[in-house]
Design a protein around this motif. Sequence first.
Motif, mmCIF file in Angstrom:
data_model
loop_
_atom_site.group_PDB
_atom_site.id
_atom_site.type_symbol
_atom_site.label_atom_id
_atom_site.label_comp_id
_atom_site.label_asym_id
_atom_site.label_seq_id
_atom_site.Cartn_x
_atom_site.Cartn_y
_atom_site.Cartn_z
ATOM 1 N N MET A 1 2.594 -31.805 131.780
ATOM 2 C CA MET A 1 2.851 -30.526 131.148
ATOM 3 C C MET A 1 4.335 -30.448 130.817
ATOM 4 O O MET A 1 5.169 -30.674 131.678
ATOM 5 N N THR A 2 4.622 -30.106 129.573
ATOM 6 C CA THR A 2 6.012 -30.016 129.157
ATOM 7 C C THR A 2 6.621 -28.700 129.642
ATOM 8 O O THR A 2 5.914 -27.744 129.961
ATOM 9 N N ARG A 3 7.936 -28.670 129.671
ATOM 10 C CA ARG A 3 8.635 -27.441 130.073
ATOM 11 C C ARG A 3 8.326 -26.302 129.109
ATOM 12 O O ARG A 3 8.176 -25.157 129.522
ATOM 13 N N GLN A 4 8.265 -26.632 127.839
ATOM 14 C CA GLN A 4 7.982 -25.618 126.831
ATOM 15 C C GLN A 4 6.589 -25.034 127.028
ATOM 16 O O GLN A 4 6.403 -23.820 126.956
ATOM 17 N N LEU A 5 5.620 -25.878 127.296
ATOM 18 C CA LEU A 5 4.263 -25.411 127.536
ATOM 19 C C LEU A 5 4.225 -24.509 128.768
ATOM 20 O O LEU A 5 3.607 -23.445 128.752
ATOM 21 N N LEU A 6 4.901 -24.915 129.815
ATOM 22 C CA LEU A 6 4.966 -24.108 131.025
ATOM 23 C C LEU A 6 5.609 -22.754 130.730
ATOM 24 O O LEU A 6 5.156 -21.720 131.224
ATOM 25 N N ARG A 7 6.643 -22.755 129.901
ATOM 26 C CA ARG A 7 7.304 -21.503 129.526
ATOM 27 C C ARG A 7 6.337 -20.581 128.777
ATOM 28 O O ARG A 7 6.247 -19.390 129.069
ATOM 29 N N TYR A 8 5.587 -21.129 127.825
ATOM 30 C CA TYR A 8 4.612 -20.325 127.086
ATOM 31 C C TYR A 8 3.539 -19.764 128.015
ATOM 32 O O TYR A 8 3.152 -18.604 127.912
ATOM 33 N N LEU A 9 3.060 -20.597 128.915
ATOM 34 C CA LEU A 9 2.034 -20.143 129.858
ATOM 35 C C LEU A 9 2.555 -19.020 130.752
ATOM 36 O O LEU A 9 1.852 -18.042 131.002
ATOM 37 N N THR A 10 3.777 -19.165 131.222
ATOM 38 C CA THR A 10 4.382 -18.144 132.077
ATOM 39 C C THR A 10 4.550 -16.832 131.319
ATOM 40 O O THR A 10 4.231 -15.760 131.830
ATOM 41 N N GLN A 11 5.020 -16.918 130.080
ATOM 42 C CA GLN A 11 5.200 -15.723 129.267
ATOM 43 C C GLN A 11 3.851 -15.081 128.928
ATOM 44 O O GLN A 11 3.727 -13.849 128.943
ATOM 45 N N GLU A 12 2.876 -15.903 128.628
ATOM 46 C CA GLU A 12 1.547 -15.380 128.303
ATOM 47 C C GLU A 12 0.932 -14.689 129.518
ATOM 48 O O GLU A 12 0.352 -13.607 129.406
ATOM 49 N N HIS A 13 1.094 -15.281 130.665
ATOM 50 C CA HIS A 13 0.591 -14.697 131.910
ATOM 51 C C HIS A 13 1.241 -13.336 132.157
ATOM 52 O O HIS A 13 0.556 -12.356 132.501
ATOM 53 N N ALA A 14 2.542 -13.243 131.964
ATOM 54 C CA ALA A 14 3.259 -11.982 132.156
ATOM 55 C C ALA A 14 2.800 -10.927 131.154
ATOM 56 O O ALA A 14 2.617 -9.750 131.505
ATOM 57 N N ALA A 15 2.606 -11.328 129.907
ATOM 58 C CA ALA A 15 2.171 -10.384 128.873
ATOM 59 C C ALA A 15 0.761 -9.879 129.160
ATOM 60 O O ALA A 15 0.467 -8.689 128.971
ATOM 61 N N ILE A 16 -0.107 -10.745 129.621
ATOM 62 C CA ILE A 16 -1.475 -10.332 129.964
ATOM 63 C C ILE A 16 -1.446 -9.376 131.158
ATOM 64 O O ILE A 16 -2.164 -8.379 131.189
ATOM 65 N N GLY A 17 -0.579 -9.661 132.132
ATOM 66 C CA GLY A 17 -0.416 -8.754 133.267
ATOM 67 C C GLY A 17 0.053 -7.378 132.828
ATOM 68 O O GLY A 17 -0.459 -6.347 133.292
ATOM 69 N N ALA A 18 1.021 -7.342 131.918
ATOM 70 C CA ALA A 18 1.523 -6.065 131.392
ATOM 71 C C ALA A 18 0.414 -5.335 130.637
ATOM 72 O O ALA A 18 0.293 -4.099 130.723
ATOM 73 N N PHE A 19 -0.403 -6.084 129.903
ATOM 74 C CA PHE A 19 -1.510 -5.488 129.160
ATOM 75 C C PHE A 19 -2.517 -4.856 130.119
ATOM 76 O O PHE A 19 -2.987 -3.738 129.891
ATOM 77 N N LEU A 20 -2.835 -5.551 131.192
ATOM 78 C CA LEU A 20 -3.785 -5.020 132.167
ATOM 79 C C LEU A 20 -3.244 -3.761 132.833
ATOM 80 O O LEU A 20 -3.984 -2.789 133.051
ATOM 81 N N GLU A 21 -1.954 -3.742 133.156
ATOM 82 C CA GLU A 21 -1.343 -2.543 133.721
ATOM 83 C C GLU A 21 -1.410 -1.382 132.729
ATOM 84 O O GLU A 21 -1.667 -0.233 133.111
ATOM 85 N N LEU A 22 -1.178 -1.704 131.470
ATOM 86 C CA LEU A 22 -1.238 -0.678 130.433
ATOM 87 C C LEU A 22 -2.649 -0.118 130.300
ATOM 88 O O LEU A 22 -2.827 1.093 130.102
ATOM 89 N N LEU A 23 -3.653 -0.968 130.415
ATOM 90 C CA LEU A 23 -5.037 -0.483 130.370
ATOM 91 C C LEU A 23 -5.308 0.484 131.520
ATOM 92 O O LEU A 23 -6.015 1.492 131.334
ATOM 93 N N ASP A 24 -4.762 0.212 132.690
ATOM 94 C CA ASP A 24 -4.908 1.131 133.822
ATOM 95 C C ASP A 24 -4.247 2.474 133.516
ATOM 96 O O ASP A 24 -4.810 3.530 133.819
ATOM 97 N N ARG A 25 -3.051 2.419 132.922
ATOM 98 C CA ARG A 25 -2.354 3.660 132.556
ATOM 99 C C ARG A 25 -3.148 4.433 131.505
ATOM 100 O O ARG A 25 -3.227 5.664 131.556
#
Length: 64
Positions: A1-25
């Motif tokens: 796994m490249t560093r760039q791929l890991l960075r995208y995955l980490t950012q995507e994971h964070a964005a999905i987490g924020a989306f789920l929190e927003l759905l709760d709100r």
Amino acid sequence: MTRQLLRYLTQEHAAIGAFLELLDREAAALSGGDFAAMPALVERKAQLVEQIALLDRQREMEQV
């Protein structure tokens, strides 16, 4: 796994987490009758959907 791929995955994971929190709100606003909060929540939700889609495309391109 490249560093760039890991960075995208980490950012995507964070964005999905924020989306789920927003759905709760959003659910809390709806069940509490706080309809005035909905336009801002819907706008933020649209932004997060766009961000998640962009990160998904970037991740897919990195895997090619």
